[in-house]
Design a protein around this motif. Sequence first.
Motif, PDB file in Angstrom:
ATOM      1  N   SER A 113      77.577  36.261 -66.174  1.00  0.00           N
ATOM      2  CA  SER A 113      78.333  36.531 -66.944  1.00  0.00           C
ATOM      3  C   SER A 113      77.652  36.190 -68.288  1.00  0.00           C
ATOM      4  O   SER A 113      76.949  35.098 -68.412  1.00  0.00           O
ATOM      5  CB  SER A 113      79.798  35.890 -67.075  1.00  0.00           C
ATOM      6  OG  SER A 113      79.784  34.377 -67.077  1.00  0.00           O
ATOM      7  N   ASN A 115      78.949  34.508 -70.987  1.00  0.00           N
ATOM      8  CA  ASN A 115      79.268  33.447 -71.513  1.00  0.00           C
ATOM      9  C   ASN A 115      79.233  32.101 -70.357  1.00  0.00           C
ATOM     10  O   ASN A 115      79.486  31.103 -70.698  1.00  0.00           O
ATOM     11  CB  ASN A 115      80.889  33.132 -72.075  1.00  0.00           C
ATOM     12  CG  ASN A 115      81.609  33.560 -70.820  1.00  0.00           C
ATOM     13  OD1 ASN A 115      81.517  33.871 -69.623  1.00  0.00           O
ATOM     14  ND2 ASN A 115      82.973  33.820 -71.204  1.00  0.00           N
ATOM     15  N   LYS A 116      78.477  32.626 -69.503  1.00  0.00           N
ATOM     16  CA  LYS A 116      78.291  31.724 -68.188  1.00  0.00           C
ATOM     17  C   LYS A 116      79.447  30.993 -67.693  1.00  0.00           C
ATOM     18  O   LYS A 116      79.419  30.165 -66.841  1.00  0.00           O
ATOM     19  CB  LYS A 116      77.287  30.738 -68.750  1.00  0.00           C
ATOM     20  CG  LYS A 116      75.916  31.180 -69.220  1.00  0.00           C
ATOM     21  CD  LYS A 116      75.001  29.934 -69.523  1.00  0.00           C
ATOM     22  CE  LYS A 116      73.590  30.565 -70.002  1.00  0.00           C
ATOM     23  NZ  LYS A 116      72.603  29.408 -70.174  1.00  0.00           N
ATOM     24  N   GLU A 117      80.740  31.473 -67.753  1.00  0.00           N
ATOM     25  CA  GLU A 117      81.906  31.216 -67.272  1.00  0.00           C
ATOM     26  C   GLU A 117      81.966  32.043 -65.962  1.00  0.00           C
ATOM     27  O   GLU A 117      82.017  33.271 -65.971  1.00  0.00           O
ATOM     28  CB  GLU A 117      82.916  31.101 -68.054  1.00  0.00           C
ATOM     29  CG  GLU A 117      82.911  30.178 -69.304  1.00  0.00           C
ATOM     30  CD  GLU A 117      83.077  28.646 -68.784  1.00  0.00           C
ATOM     31  OE1 GLU A 117      83.813  28.521 -67.859  1.00  0.00           O
ATOM     32  OE2 GLU A 117      82.324  27.921 -69.482  1.00  0.00           O
ATOM     33  N   GLU A 119      83.870  34.593 -63.820  1.00  0.00           N
ATOM     34  CA  GLU A 119      84.983  35.586 -64.116  1.00  0.00           C
ATOM     35  C   GLU A 119      85.399  36.300 -62.870  1.00  0.00           C
ATOM     36  O   GLU A 119      84.579  36.644 -62.112  1.00  0.00           O
ATOM     37  CB  GLU A 119      84.227  36.753 -64.922  1.00  0.00           C
ATOM     38  CG  GLU A 119      83.889  36.410 -66.365  1.00  0.00           C
ATOM     39  CD  GLU A 119      83.202  37.234 -67.133  1.00  0.00           C
ATOM     40  OE1 GLU A 119      83.090  38.527 -66.476  1.00  0.00           O
ATOM     41  OE2 GLU A 119      82.834  37.132 -68.318  1.00  0.00           O
TER      42      GLU A 119
END
Length: 212
Positions: A113, A115-117, A119
């Motif tokens: 992702s 934003n590196k979060e 998902e």
Amino acid sequence: MSLFKNILLKRRTLKILSDTPLEITLSEELNKDIEEMITLAGKAPFHYPANASSLKNHTLKSLAPWRFYILNTKACRDLAKYYTDNNIEGGKIIQMLHSATALIQATWIPEPSENKELEFNQKNIEHIAATSAAIQNLLLAATEKEFENYWSSGGTLRNDDFKKLLHIPTSEQLLGSIFLFKDINTENTKQVTGAWRNKQGENKDYSSFINI
């Protein structure tokens, strides 16, 4: 009763807990059993292949979104010692590592992702579902081979420090720590069955025929 139905009905959750390390079991037969269980686990369906960029530098090249990292009996005892030597709170994880014949860390590979979060998009949900199916195959295969088994969420084994210790990419998500127990001396152990066994209700409680 069919063999498959018998295995389904026989499968159960069982934790075997020991305060001290039990005898180490290593054999070619054990390795063969685990290899066969992993082969059957890998027959699970998957909807989407693992992300190509995630596989680029991965040592395990399967297109399937799941990965299995196997600790034999000695590795289980060594991991328990790592906990105690480093004063890491492990609770029942340590007690199971003291008695387990093997531990299999089952992970899934998320989609990258921006934003590196993490998902929970459709592809990732499909990856989780596929890995869950593979784990169920593994549990049934273990049951057929007379291994007691416990699907743990992993507790502290989910932490990045433990992933690094076990050579698991930190980008992967642990879906289950699968503890396997077979041919062990349970004299001084505590055995705990699953809290929710046979509490799912009857068919009418979780299924419905639809008319349109």
